[in-house]
Enzyme design. Structure first.
Site, PDB file in Angstrom:
ATOM      1  N   LYS A 116      29.543  34.802 -58.290  1.00 19.82           N
ATOM      2  CA  LYS A 116      29.700  33.408 -57.892  1.00 19.82           C
ATOM      3  C   LYS A 116      30.736  33.226 -56.790  1.00 19.82           C
ATOM      4  CE  LYS A 116      28.059  31.549 -62.278  1.00 19.82           C
ATOM      5  NZ  LYS A 116      27.538  32.821 -62.735  1.00 19.82           N
ATOM      6  N   GLU A 200      36.952  25.957 -59.873  1.00 19.79           N
ATOM      7  CA  GLU A 200      36.499  25.021 -58.860  1.00 19.79           C
ATOM      8  C   GLU A 200      36.633  23.595 -59.375  1.00 19.79           C
ATOM      9  OE1 GLU A 200      32.460  26.101 -58.199  1.00 19.79           O
ATOM     10  OE2 GLU A 200      31.720  25.093 -59.984  1.00 19.79           O
ATOM     11  N   ASN A 235      27.813  23.133 -71.201  1.00 18.86           N
ATOM     12  CA  ASN A 235      27.349  23.778 -69.963  1.00 18.86           C
ATOM     13  C   ASN A 235      26.062  24.572 -70.148  1.00 18.86           C
ATOM     14  OD1 ASN A 235      29.757  22.914 -68.519  1.00 18.86           O
ATOM     15  ND2 ASN A 235      30.814  24.469 -69.730  1.00 18.86           N
ATOM     16  N   GLU A 288      25.678  27.687 -57.266  1.00 23.04           N
ATOM     17  CA  GLU A 288      25.560  29.130 -57.423  1.00 23.04           C
ATOM     18  C   GLU A 288      24.108  29.530 -57.223  1.00 23.04           C
ATOM     19  OE1 GLU A 288      26.940  29.689 -61.381  1.00 23.04           O
ATOM     20  OE2 GLU A 288      25.046  29.101 -62.305  1.00 23.04           O
ATOM     21  N   ASN A 290      21.281  32.110 -58.956  1.00 27.43           N
ATOM     22  CA  ASN A 290      20.921  33.039 -60.026  1.00 27.43           C
ATOM     23  C   ASN A 290      19.853  33.985 -59.493  1.00 27.43           C
ATOM     24  OD1 ASN A 290      22.497  32.143 -62.382  1.00 27.43           O
ATOM     25  ND2 ASN A 290      21.401  30.228 -62.037  1.00 27.43           N
TER      26      ASN A 290
END
Length: 681
Positions: A116, A200, A235, A288, A290
């Site tokens: 990431k 972040e 999440n 991000e 994946n």
């Protein structure tokens, strides 16, 4: 094309890959740990190889053991699924060295995009807007607190090699940053073998929307629309849909083109997903990438007709994509609900055990699709589709060692309302017994006005269920329909129960027509007029409902029509009535004669035992640490202990100020649900 592939994974995703491989005429090899010896993916594969003990860090993520299985079976290619080794550069390199194809992107793309921190730097260089944050590695909790303060709370603490919600924490102050840093490191090390952490800015009220990309080794890259993944718990995505009810065509195009540009910048090939957070003005920020197949890929397949697993296999075999961007058509709407072995009434804590009953709804295809993803003729306008990707079976065990997902239930419809209604009916007909599970919760979401309007954000669960999920209370109309169904069904059950045989003149005791139905603290005085075609249930206020059904006493699922409208009920017999589950509600419905109801009103209420001075283990798990000692005075919200279950660390906190009088468990102890961890005064 490959003749044999090994699936370096388990559960539903392994079963999913096996289905496509079988369709393509490719033999499959499963790998399994001790806990998965009798797993469904092992049964489905053509071959299976045992690779070690139950913990994933001793089996599924040990590269040498997977490589041994490849050599034993002569597999020509490996599909990694998601999680485990799917984004591990070393695994991809080991396969390349062995001359075995990796059904995924090149190792350099995994390294660039799978990490990431690195992916954010590349995105910034490619002029992709990114969320503000600290891109370097963080040494310890003190540094984490310092960086968090500089960025500005709230912040997201994330595992660099993470995924699937593992190793992620939101911190709103210094104390939470310190605590979250350590928990994230521990989870990351256990789940991915990599404990690097970055931080972040956490964007409040965001929507989580991701773009599915598909690229080959010949320089071609397309995007297959987007998925809305905003309904999340800790999440971890719970409900996904495609397309998003929020995006317009211009934003979709911009996000898609940007995703493809990013993928091509790192020489990406295979299926991948670029994730964004999108604010209320449709500004989007790269989150991000994946570098693998996503859990929620079925909704994209349902609206495009593209089998992503098949395309991954073909790309790995060197084939070109069979379509261009102009060929991609989004047809209808698809929704996915993830069925988890988590108890929504206990704050979604993991549940393990045996599936004493597991009966998914019947899968139904909406219509034939061409290989390029377009419908034959016109898109279906009436039928809906039901798809259930699963890796379990009735009688199987849900283990504490792995992710708690049981299945992914998907529905497709020609539009969003049709897909939602199909999902409601599918959830009503999904039977799961033996463990705690989140079916009631996702059923409640499907009826929630915020979801129906398509206005959800990633804060949906926190905002709409601030005190946790406490079940569903049916509205007056649904409760009346439920009472009518229960009365008619109880009459059928009573007739069967009172039949007497073995005498010279077989006869049955007369069953009355007047009944009292109670449910959710409501009382209904009803009269039943029965005939060969069904029953008319008349209520005291003069209303009447026509009830028809083929339900037979003892059946656990009942499809009932109330005034011609279908109602699917999960049914269990209880004294003088039924336990009925419908639309997320779990209701005890009692049906009594007027005299029985009168006597029942005189019965004293049984009170539950007092456990207010005890800390009970909310789920089966392993005690990681105890944070207090006997004699300590604890404050509301203070951490008492940490329990690990299904790869997640759960911090148990004090609900009020109290003094610890006894500690019954220690680090390393395995506990069952409701075991007493400590006591207070």
């Amino acid at each position: 094309m490959f003749k044999k592939i090994l699936i370096a994974n388990r559960g539903e995703i392994a079963c999913r890959v096996i289905k496509t491989a079988r369709k393509m005429g490719i033999q499959t090899v499963a790998i399994y740990s001790d806990a998965d010896r009798n797993a469904l993916h092992v049964r489905m594969a053509d071959e299976a190889v045992h690779i070690g003990p139950s913990p994933a860090n001793q089996s599924y993520i040990v590269i040498d053991k997977v490589m041994d299985a490849i050599r034993q079976t002569g597999a020509e290619a490996v599909h990694p699924g998601y999680g485990f080794l799917s984004e591990n550069k070393l695994f991809a390199e080991a396969l390349e060295k062995e001359g075995v194809a990796f059904i995924g992107p090149p190792a350099n793309a995994i390294e660039a995009m799978g990490d990431k921190i690195t992916s954010k730097k590349i995105a910034q260089e490619a002029n992709v807007s990114t969320v503000p944050g600290y891109m370097g590695l963080i040494a310890d909790a003190d540094e984490a607190v310092k960086i968090s303060g500089e960025i500005g709370y709230p912040v997201m603490i994330k595992a660099s090699a993470g995924g699937g919600g593992k190793g992620m924490r939101i911190a709103w102050n210094d104390a939470e940053a310190r605590e979250g840093f350590q928990s994230s490191k521990n989870e990351a090390a256990n789940s991915f073998g990599d404990d690097r952490i970055f931080i972040e800015k956490f964007v409040t009220q965001p929507r989580h929307i991701e773009i599915q990309v598909l690229a080959d080794t010949h320089g071609n890259c397309i995007y297959l629309g987007e998925r809305e993944c905003s309904i999340q718990r800790r999440n971890q995505k719970v409900v996904e849909e495609a397309p998003s009810p929020f995006l317009d065509e211009a934003t979709r195009k911009a996000m898609g083109e940007q995703s493809c540009a990013l993928a091509q910048a790192v020489g990406y090939a295979s299926a991948g997903t670029v994730e964004f957070i999108v604010d209320g003005d449709r500004n989007f920020y790269f989150l991000e990438m994946n570098t693998r197949l996503q859990v929620e890929h079925p909704v994209t397949e349902l609206i495009t007709g593209v089998d992503l697993v098949e395309q991954m296999i073909r790309v790995a075999a060197g084939e070109k994509l069979p379509m261009t961007q102009d060929d991609v058509t989004l047809t209808g709407w698809a929704i996915e609900n993830r069925l988890y072995a988590e108890d929504p009434y206990r704050n979604f804590l993991p549940s393990i055990g045996r599936l004493t009953r597991y009966r998914p709804p019947v899968e139904v295809a909406a219509g034939p699709l061409e290989a390029n993803g377009k419908w034959h003729g016109d898109a279906p306008s009436g039928p809906t589709a039901v798809r259930n990707d699963t890796g379990v079976y009735e009688g199987g065990e849900i283990s504490m060692y792995y992710d708690p997902m049981i299945a992914k239930l998907c529905t497709w419809g020609p539009d969003r309302p049709a897909a939602i209604e199909a999902m409601r009916n599918a959830l009503d007909g999904f039977e799961v017994e033996g463990i705690g599970h989140n079916l009631p919760f996702v059923a409640a979401v499907m009826d929630h006005p915020v979801f129906i309007k398509g206005e959800m954000t990633t804060a949906f669960i926190k905002e709409q269920y601030p005190d946790g999920f406490e079940g569903v209370t049916l509205g007056a109309a649904d409760l009346t329909r439920l009472a009518a169904a229960a009365a008619a069904m109880f009459r059928v059950a009573e007739i069967r129960r009172t039949r007497i045989s073995g005498t010279l003149d077989n006869h049955e005791r007369m069953v009355g027509t007047d009944w009292v139905v109670t449910a959710q603290d409501a009382r209904f005085d009803v009269t039943i007029d029965a005939d060969p075609g069904g029953s008319t249930v008349r209520f005291a206020d003069g209303t009447a409902h026509r009830v028809t059904s083929r339900w037979t006493p003892g059946d656990s699922l009942a499809t009932v029509e109330i005034d011609g409208a279908p109602m699917v009920l999960k049914v269990d017999k209880i004294t003088s009535g039924f336990r009925m589950r419908f639309r997320g509600a779990d209701v005890k419905v009692h049906v009594r004669t007027p005299r029985q109801a009168e006597l029942n009103d005189l019965m004293p209420e049984k009170l539950p035992p007092d456990t207010s001075k005890m800390l009970l283990c909310p789920m089966p798990g392993l005690v990681v640490k105890i944070d207090v000692e006997v004699g300590d005075e604890v404050q509301e919200g203070q951490a008492l202990c940490t329990v690990e279950a299904m790869k997640m660390e759960n911090i148990l906190r004090a609900e009020k100020t109290a003094t610890v009088t006894k500690i019954n468990a220690g680090a390393g102890d395995s506990l069952a649900v409701d075991d007493v961890i400590m006591e207070f005064e």
